[in-house]
Design a protein around this motif. Structure first.
Motif, mmCIF file in Angstrom:
data_model
loop_
_atom_site.group_PDB
_atom_site.id
_atom_site.type_symbol
_atom_site.label_atom_id
_atom_site.label_comp_id
_atom_site.label_asym_id
_atom_site.label_seq_id
_atom_site.Cartn_x
_atom_site.Cartn_y
_atom_site.Cartn_z
ATOM 1 N N ARG A 148 48.554 42.901 45.319
ATOM 2 C CA ARG A 148 48.704 41.418 45.812
ATOM 3 C C ARG A 148 48.209 40.196 44.755
ATOM 4 O O ARG A 148 48.534 39.104 45.276
ATOM 5 N N GLY A 149 47.383 40.612 43.879
ATOM 6 C CA GLY A 149 46.975 39.456 42.850
ATOM 7 C C GLY A 149 45.809 38.769 43.332
ATOM 8 O O GLY A 149 45.562 37.774 42.999
ATOM 9 N N LEU A 150 45.066 39.414 44.394
ATOM 10 C CA LEU A 150 43.644 38.817 44.784
ATOM 11 C C LEU A 150 42.686 38.959 43.840
ATOM 12 O O LEU A 150 42.535 39.902 43.134
ATOM 13 N N PRO A 159 32.844 48.457 36.029
ATOM 14 C CA PRO A 159 33.367 47.169 35.844
ATOM 15 C C PRO A 159 34.855 47.535 35.600
ATOM 16 O O PRO A 159 35.319 48.793 35.364
ATOM 17 N N LEU A 160 35.676 46.639 36.358
ATOM 18 C CA LEU A 160 37.113 46.846 36.170
ATOM 19 C C LEU A 160 37.833 45.448 35.579
ATOM 20 O O LEU A 160 37.143 44.596 35.323
ATOM 21 N N PRO A 161 38.934 45.711 34.750
ATOM 22 C CA PRO A 161 39.327 44.572 34.066
ATOM 23 C C PRO A 161 39.502 43.062 34.901
ATOM 24 O O PRO A 161 40.137 43.439 36.174
ATOM 25 N N ASP A 162 39.295 42.061 34.628
ATOM 26 C CA ASP A 162 39.331 40.837 35.438
ATOM 27 C C ASP A 162 38.774 40.856 36.844
ATOM 28 O O ASP A 162 39.282 40.280 37.712
ATOM 29 N N THR A 163 37.615 41.575 36.827
ATOM 30 C CA THR A 163 36.887 41.669 38.107
ATOM 31 C C THR A 163 35.361 41.384 38.045
ATOM 32 O O THR A 163 34.808 41.703 36.916
ATOM 33 N N ALA A 164 34.962 40.598 38.981
ATOM 34 C CA ALA A 164 33.483 40.444 38.968
ATOM 35 C C ALA A 164 32.628 41.484 39.410
ATOM 36 O O ALA A 164 33.441 42.144 40.402
ATOM 37 N N GLY A 315 28.129 37.040 46.929
ATOM 38 C CA GLY A 315 28.551 35.937 47.491
ATOM 39 C C GLY A 315 28.891 34.717 46.473
ATOM 40 O O GLY A 315 29.768 34.067 46.517
ATOM 41 N N GLU A 316 27.854 34.626 45.709
ATOM 42 C CA GLU A 316 28.167 33.542 44.478
ATOM 43 C C GLU A 316 29.363 33.782 43.609
ATOM 44 O O GLU A 316 30.117 32.950 43.148
ATOM 45 N N LEU A 317 29.400 35.182 43.317
ATOM 46 C CA LEU A 317 30.728 35.357 42.499
ATOM 47 C C LEU A 317 31.867 35.151 43.394
ATOM 48 O O LEU A 317 32.971 34.963 42.627
ATOM 49 N N VAL A 318 31.960 35.469 44.687
ATOM 50 C CA VAL A 318 33.098 35.177 45.670
ATOM 51 C C VAL A 318 33.563 33.833 45.104
ATOM 52 O O VAL A 318 34.735 33.296 44.935
ATOM 53 N N VAL A 327 35.957 34.840 35.200
ATOM 54 C CA VAL A 327 35.373 36.027 35.581
ATOM 55 C C VAL A 327 33.849 36.225 34.737
ATOM 56 O O VAL A 327 33.964 36.335 33.414
ATOM 57 N N PRO A 328 32.793 36.138 35.427
ATOM 58 C CA PRO A 328 31.858 36.375 34.376
ATOM 59 C C PRO A 328 31.266 37.850 34.235
ATOM 60 O O PRO A 328 32.291 38.758 34.431
ATOM 61 N N PRO A 329 30.349 38.007 33.089
ATOM 62 C CA PRO A 329 30.088 39.121 32.662
ATOM 63 C C PRO A 329 29.388 40.119 33.916
ATOM 64 O O PRO A 329 29.088 39.575 35.077
#
Length: 346
Positions: A148-150, A159-164, A315-318, A327-329
């Protein structure tokens, strides 16, 4: 024949009655920080008197391309999830963090056999972002989020690519627990583990990390003959049965390492039923430091993680990802050992 049905009041009606612009009334609902408290209260009061219920959420979603919903993906049913105090504390802190921005949580439960919500449910969910809580690696639900590209935030997962990501030092916490018992002189150990263990190949990141922390630390102390029994996280009766198996072995452990406080409580109950004294006959250590740990009987020695902090950071990452920030470390929260009365020297 004329209809006596009353016309539904509109946002324009409220604006005319208050003597402000349409945009000002809209801000009272959607951007309250743009108005003074007094003006907003006046607008809401007049809206209530007119019977105006507020902006239509469907229309607002179409206009903004936002649903205002955060999909929260669980690996189990809601009844099972909400019997887990660690999850409840984390989820509550996340909800409180995103609530002031008008976002709400959309819970997508799974089933124990599926290890996450069905992919079709994730694909159909009306949400702007997904948060995955301790799902199995490679679960179809995560693939559906990608399809879905969410934006995605994961809690207690690799950790996953492009994921917080936010999690705690599971391996380090388990090592603290094992080292504490070794220093008390224990040499015969049992591990009460999370379900679907299959040694170090568990599909659950936290399970793998905690098991590795236990085993590596015990191996460094020359202890390799360790009984490991798998038990569901949230089934008290089955967990007690698993603990009973450990405590009735021909060579009974003098110390149990439990992968959650819930499992530790089950182990204490099993010990009591067998007439064993905790900690005189067996020392027991949990993981999480949920509120019940401090007032269990005896009070539980356990690995303390910041459950509320984990939810707050999630929540802050959301909110950061919804604002299109990079996307932060990954964030890893520290752990510590809370030593109480369920452990003693042998």
């Amino acid at each position: 024949m004329t209809s006596s049905r009353r016309r539904r009041p509109t946002l324009d009606d409220v604006a005319e009655a208050v003597g402000v612009s349409r945009a000002t009334v809209s801000n009272a609902y959607n951007r309250p920080d743009q108005l003074s408290t007094q003006l907003r209260e006046q607008i809401l009061r007049v809206a209530g008197e007119l019977g105006y219920p507020g902006p239509n959420p469907t229309a607002r979603s179409l206009a903004t391309s936002r649903t205002g919903a955060i999909a929260f993906l669980l690996d189990s049913s809601l009844s099972a999830a909400f019997s887990d105090p660690a999850l409840s504390i984390t989820l509550d802190a996340l909800a409180k963090t995103v609530e002031p921005t008008g976002n709400a949580l959309l819970l997508l439960p799974g089933h124990e056999a599926q290890e996450g919500p069905p992919a079709a449910r994730v694909l159909a969910a009306q949400a702007d972002i997904a948060v995955a809580y301790s799902l199995a690696d490679g679960t179809p639900a995560l693939e559906a989020v990608r399809a879905r590209g969410l934006p995605l935030v994961v809690i207690d997962q690799p950790p996953l690519p492009d994921t917080a990501r936010v999690g705690c030092d599971d391996r380090g916490g388990a090592s603290l627990a094992a080292r504490h018992l070794v220093e008390l002189g224990h040499r015969r150990f049992g591990i009460l583990a999370a379900p679907r263990l299959s040694a170090v190949t568990s599909p659950f990141h936290g399970t793998r990390e905690r098991l590795a922390g236990y085993l590596d630390t015990l191996a460094a102390a020359g202890i390799t003959d360790i009984s490991i029994t798998e038990a569901p996280w949230l089934s008290a009766s089955t967990a007690r049965a698993a603990a009973t198996d450990l405590l009735t072995a021909s060579v009974r452990p003098t110390a149990l390492l439990c992968m959650s406080d819930q499992l530790a409580f089950a182990a204490i109950a099993a010990a009591h039923r067998l007439g064993l004294r905790v900690p005189a006959d067996v020392s027991i250590v949990g993981f999480d430091d949920t509120p019940q740990a401090a007032w269990s009987e005896p009070p539980l020695t356990t690995v303390r993680q910041d459950l509320a902090g984990k939810g707050r950071v999630a929540g802050e990452l959301v909110m950061s990802l919804l604002a299109a920030a990079p996307v932060p470390p990954p964030v890893e929260l520290p752990v510590s050992l809370a030593v109480r009365e369920s452990t003693a020297a042998i």
